[in-house]
Motif scaffolding. Structure first.
Motif, PDB file in Angstrom:
ATOM      1  N   ARG A  60      14.240  -1.465   8.512  1.00  0.00           N
ATOM      2  CA  ARG A  60      14.370  -0.232   7.724  1.00  0.00           C
ATOM      3  C   ARG A  60      13.103   0.028   6.907  1.00  0.00           C
ATOM      4  NH1 ARG A  60      19.509  -1.962   6.684  1.00  0.00           N
ATOM      5  NH2 ARG A  60      18.903  -2.744   4.650  1.00  0.00           N
ATOM      6  N   GLU A  61      12.558  -1.031   6.293  1.00  0.00           N
ATOM      7  CA  GLU A  61      11.349  -0.867   5.486  1.00  0.00           C
ATOM      8  C   GLU A  61      10.173  -0.398   6.341  1.00  0.00           C
ATOM      9  OE1 GLU A  61      11.007  -4.722   3.797  1.00  0.00           O
ATOM     10  OE2 GLU A  61      12.427  -4.318   2.192  1.00  0.00           O
ATOM     11  N   VAL A  62      10.060  -0.958   7.541  1.00  0.00           N
ATOM     12  CA  VAL A  62       8.972  -0.561   8.427  1.00  0.00           C
ATOM     13  C   VAL A  62       9.141   0.894   8.847  1.00  0.00           C
ATOM     14  CG1 VAL A  62       7.977  -0.915  10.719  1.00  0.00           C
ATOM     15  CG2 VAL A  62       8.444  -2.872   9.253  1.00  0.00           C
ATOM     16  N   GLN A  63      10.372   1.285   9.182  1.00  0.00           N
ATOM     17  CA  GLN A  63      10.629   2.661   9.611  1.00  0.00           C
ATOM     18  C   GLN A  63      10.373   3.655   8.497  1.00  0.00           C
ATOM     19  OE1 GLN A  63      14.648   2.326  11.010  1.00  0.00           O
ATOM     20  NE2 GLN A  63      14.035   1.736  13.077  1.00  0.00           N
ATOM     21  N   GLN A  64      10.728   3.270   7.264  1.00  0.00           N
ATOM     22  CA  GLN A  64      10.579   4.180   6.135  1.00  0.00           C
ATOM     23  C   GLN A  64       9.238   4.019   5.425  1.00  0.00           C
ATOM     24  OE1 GLN A  64      13.982   3.276   3.754  1.00  0.00           O
ATOM     25  NE2 GLN A  64      15.430   4.128   5.229  1.00  0.00           N
ATOM     26  N   GLY A  65       8.565   2.906   5.670  1.00  0.00           N
ATOM     27  CA  GLY A  65       7.291   2.646   4.999  1.00  0.00           C
ATOM     28  C   GLY A  65       7.456   2.431   3.518  1.00  0.00           C
ATOM     29  N   ASP A  66       8.589   1.846   3.109  1.00  0.00           N
ATOM     30  CA  ASP A  66       8.892   1.685   1.685  1.00  0.00           C
ATOM     31  C   ASP A  66       8.053   0.625   0.994  1.00  0.00           C
ATOM     32  OD1 ASP A  66      10.799   3.602   1.770  1.00  0.00           O
ATOM     33  OD2 ASP A  66      12.495   2.244   1.890  1.00  0.00           O
ATOM     34  N   GLU A  67       7.899  -0.513   1.615  1.00  0.00           N
ATOM     35  CA  GLU A  67       7.329  -1.658   0.931  1.00  0.00           C
ATOM     36  C   GLU A  67       5.800  -1.613   0.943  1.00  0.00           C
ATOM     37  OE1 GLU A  67       7.856  -6.394   1.302  1.00  0.00           O
ATOM     38  OE2 GLU A  67       9.571  -5.149   1.840  1.00  0.00           O
ATOM     39  N   ALA A  68       5.184  -2.036  -0.150  1.00  0.00           N
ATOM     40  CA  ALA A  68       3.729  -1.954  -0.289  1.00  0.00           C
ATOM     41  C   ALA A  68       3.007  -2.783   0.759  1.00  0.00           C
ATOM     42  CB  ALA A  68       3.320  -2.405  -1.686  1.00  0.00           C
ATOM     43  N   ASP A  69       3.475  -4.009   1.017  1.00  0.00           N
ATOM     44  CA  ASP A  69       2.744  -4.848   1.973  1.00  0.00           C
ATOM     45  C   ASP A  69       2.874  -4.315   3.397  1.00  0.00           C
ATOM     46  OD1 ASP A  69       5.442  -5.699   2.182  1.00  0.00           O
ATOM     47  OD2 ASP A  69       4.823  -7.629   2.994  1.00  0.00           O
ATOM     48  N   THR A 124       0.708 -21.216   2.106  1.00  0.00           N
ATOM     49  CA  THR A 124       0.212 -19.978   1.514  1.00  0.00           C
ATOM     50  C   THR A 124      -1.315 -19.938   1.478  1.00  0.00           C
ATOM     51  OG1 THR A 124       0.423 -20.932  -0.689  1.00  0.00           O
ATOM     52  CG2 THR A 124       2.260 -19.581   0.093  1.00  0.00           C
ATOM     53  N   ALA A 125      -1.955 -20.913   2.115  1.00  0.00           N
ATOM     54  CA  ALA A 125      -3.422 -20.928   2.165  1.00  0.00           C
ATOM     55  C   ALA A 125      -3.909 -19.706   2.949  1.00  0.00           C
ATOM     56  CB  ALA A 125      -3.903 -22.211   2.831  1.00  0.00           C
ATOM     57  N   TYR A 126      -4.857 -19.028   2.383  1.00  0.00           N
ATOM     58  CA  TYR A 126      -5.379 -17.796   2.980  1.00  0.00           C
ATOM     59  C   TYR A 126      -6.283 -18.127   4.166  1.00  0.00           C
ATOM     60  CZ  TYR A 126      -7.544 -13.150   3.096  1.00  0.00           C
ATOM     61  OH  TYR A 126      -7.994 -11.916   3.462  1.00  0.00           O
ATOM     62  N   PRO A 127      -5.945 -17.637   5.371  1.00  0.00           N
ATOM     63  CA  PRO A 127      -6.784 -17.917   6.545  1.00  0.00           C
ATOM     64  C   PRO A 127      -8.132 -17.194   6.456  1.00  0.00           C
ATOM     65  CG  PRO A 127      -4.615 -17.087   7.191  1.00  0.00           C
ATOM     66  CD  PRO A 127      -4.744 -16.898   5.725  1.00  0.00           C
ATOM     67  N   THR A 128      -9.184 -17.884   6.842  1.00  0.00           N
ATOM     68  CA  THR A 128     -10.525 -17.293   6.773  1.00  0.00           C
ATOM     69  C   THR A 128     -10.667 -16.112   7.733  1.00  0.00           C
ATOM     70  OG1 THR A 128     -11.315 -18.915   8.382  1.00  0.00           O
ATOM     71  CG2 THR A 128     -11.622 -19.442   6.062  1.00  0.00           C
ATOM     72  N   GLN A 129      -9.854 -16.068   8.801  1.00  0.00           N
ATOM     73  CA  GLN A 129      -9.932 -14.967   9.768  1.00  0.00           C
ATOM     74  C   GLN A 129      -9.513 -13.634   9.149  1.00  0.00           C
ATOM     75  OE1 GLN A 129      -8.239 -17.839  10.189  1.00  0.00           O
ATOM     76  NE2 GLN A 129      -8.238 -18.500  12.320  1.00  0.00           N
ATOM     77  N   LEU A 130      -8.773 -13.670   8.049  1.00  0.00           N
ATOM     78  CA  LEU A 130      -8.292 -12.441   7.423  1.00  0.00           C
ATOM     79  C   LEU A 130      -9.179 -11.947   6.280  1.00  0.00           C
ATOM     80  CD1 LEU A 130      -4.435 -13.098   7.335  1.00  0.00           C
ATOM     81  CD2 LEU A 130      -5.729 -11.684   8.924  1.00  0.00           C
ATOM     82  N   GLU A 131     -10.253 -12.657   6.002  1.00  0.00           N
ATOM     83  CA  GLU A 131     -11.148 -12.238   4.919  1.00  0.00           C
ATOM     84  C   GLU A 131     -11.708 -10.849   5.213  1.00  0.00           C
ATOM     85  OE1 GLU A 131     -14.147 -15.129   4.058  1.00  0.00           O
ATOM     86  OE2 GLU A 131     -12.670 -16.647   3.530  1.00  0.00           O
ATOM     87  N   GLY A 132     -11.598  -9.972   4.242  1.00  0.00           N
ATOM     88  CA  GLY A 132     -12.085  -8.614   4.403  1.00  0.00           C
ATOM     89  C   GLY A 132     -11.141  -7.705   5.166  1.00  0.00           C
ATOM     90  N   VAL A 133     -10.033  -8.245   5.640  1.00  0.00           N
ATOM     91  CA  VAL A 133      -9.072  -7.449   6.406  1.00  0.00           C
ATOM     92  C   VAL A 133      -7.846  -7.143   5.557  1.00  0.00           C
ATOM     93  CG1 VAL A 133      -7.616  -7.410   8.473  1.00  0.00           C
ATOM     94  CG2 VAL A 133      -9.861  -8.495   8.554  1.00  0.00           C
ATOM     95  N   ILE A 134      -7.281  -8.182   4.986  1.00  0.00           N
ATOM     96  CA  ILE A 134      -6.093  -8.056   4.136  1.00  0.00           C
ATOM     97  C   ILE A 134      -6.375  -8.821   2.853  1.00  0.00           C
ATOM     98  CG2 ILE A 134      -3.643  -8.645   3.906  1.00  0.00           C
ATOM     99  CD1 ILE A 134      -3.447  -8.397   6.944  1.00  0.00           C
ATOM    100  N   ALA A 135      -5.990  -8.254   1.725  1.00  0.00           N
ATOM    101  CA  ALA A 135      -6.226  -8.904   0.441  1.00  0.00           C
ATOM    102  C   ALA A 135      -5.477 -10.232   0.364  1.00  0.00           C
ATOM    103  CB  ALA A 135      -5.776  -7.989  -0.695  1.00  0.00           C
ATOM    104  N   LYS A 136      -6.095 -11.191  -0.285  1.00  0.00           N
ATOM    105  CA  LYS A 136      -5.501 -12.524  -0.403  1.00  0.00           C
ATOM    106  C   LYS A 136      -4.151 -12.458  -1.114  1.00  0.00           C
ATOM    107  CE  LYS A 136      -6.495 -17.175  -1.962  1.00  0.00           C
ATOM    108  NZ  LYS A 136      -7.475 -18.102  -2.537  1.00  0.00           N
TER     109      LYS A 136
END
Length: 134
Positions: free
Chosen positions: A105-114, A34-46
């Motif tokens: 289904r979640e991707v198609q409907q856009g239900d989930e926050a993440d 679950t270590a946050y990759p440095t490449q995602l800093e500023g792109v996706i919240a930790k």
């Protein structure tokens, strides 16, 4: 899953990929770091990244959970020379299929926050199963 497999988050605006390594601190159970990759800093919240990886880890924990039906399935398959698997799906396969169908289904409907967070940043998660070869 093979020990050298990783889950990947592909960045669609280029050829960059961020690989999430397996976590072997508790042995060989299927779990990702679950270590946050440095490449995602500023792109996706930790927190979003950590929540997503925790959901995937929970999925694998549920699929690999040992129970009476799992033991029975294993014993019957051993006694039939593993021919039983031609007639039925394993508990692990059923769990993975259900998760995959729910995720689609979640991707198609856009239900989930993440999912909406990853879609808004043009990122997507990739199943390592699609990259494996039999």
């Amino acid at each position: 899953m093979a020990a050298n497999e990783t889950a990947a988050v592909q960045i669609e605006q280029g050829p960059k990929k961020v690989f999430v390594q397996r976590d072997y601190t508790l042995g060989t159970e299927c779990k990702f770091e679950t270590a946050y990759p440095t490449q995602l800093e500023g792109v996706i919240a930790k927190e979003t990244f950590t929540d997503t990886i925790n959901k995937v880890n929970e999925l694998f924990a549920a699929a690999e959970e040992l129970s009476c039906p799992t033991y029975t399935e294993s014993c019957l398959s051993c006694m039939t020379g593993y021919l039983l698997y031609f007639c039925m799906e394993t508990k692990y396969s059923k769990e993975m299929k259900q998760w995959y169908q729910r995720r689609v289904r979640e991707v198609q409907q856009g239900d989930e926050a993440d999912i909406s967070v990853y879609s808004a940043t043009k990122r997507r998660d990739i199943s390592p199963k699609g990259r494996t070869h039999c």
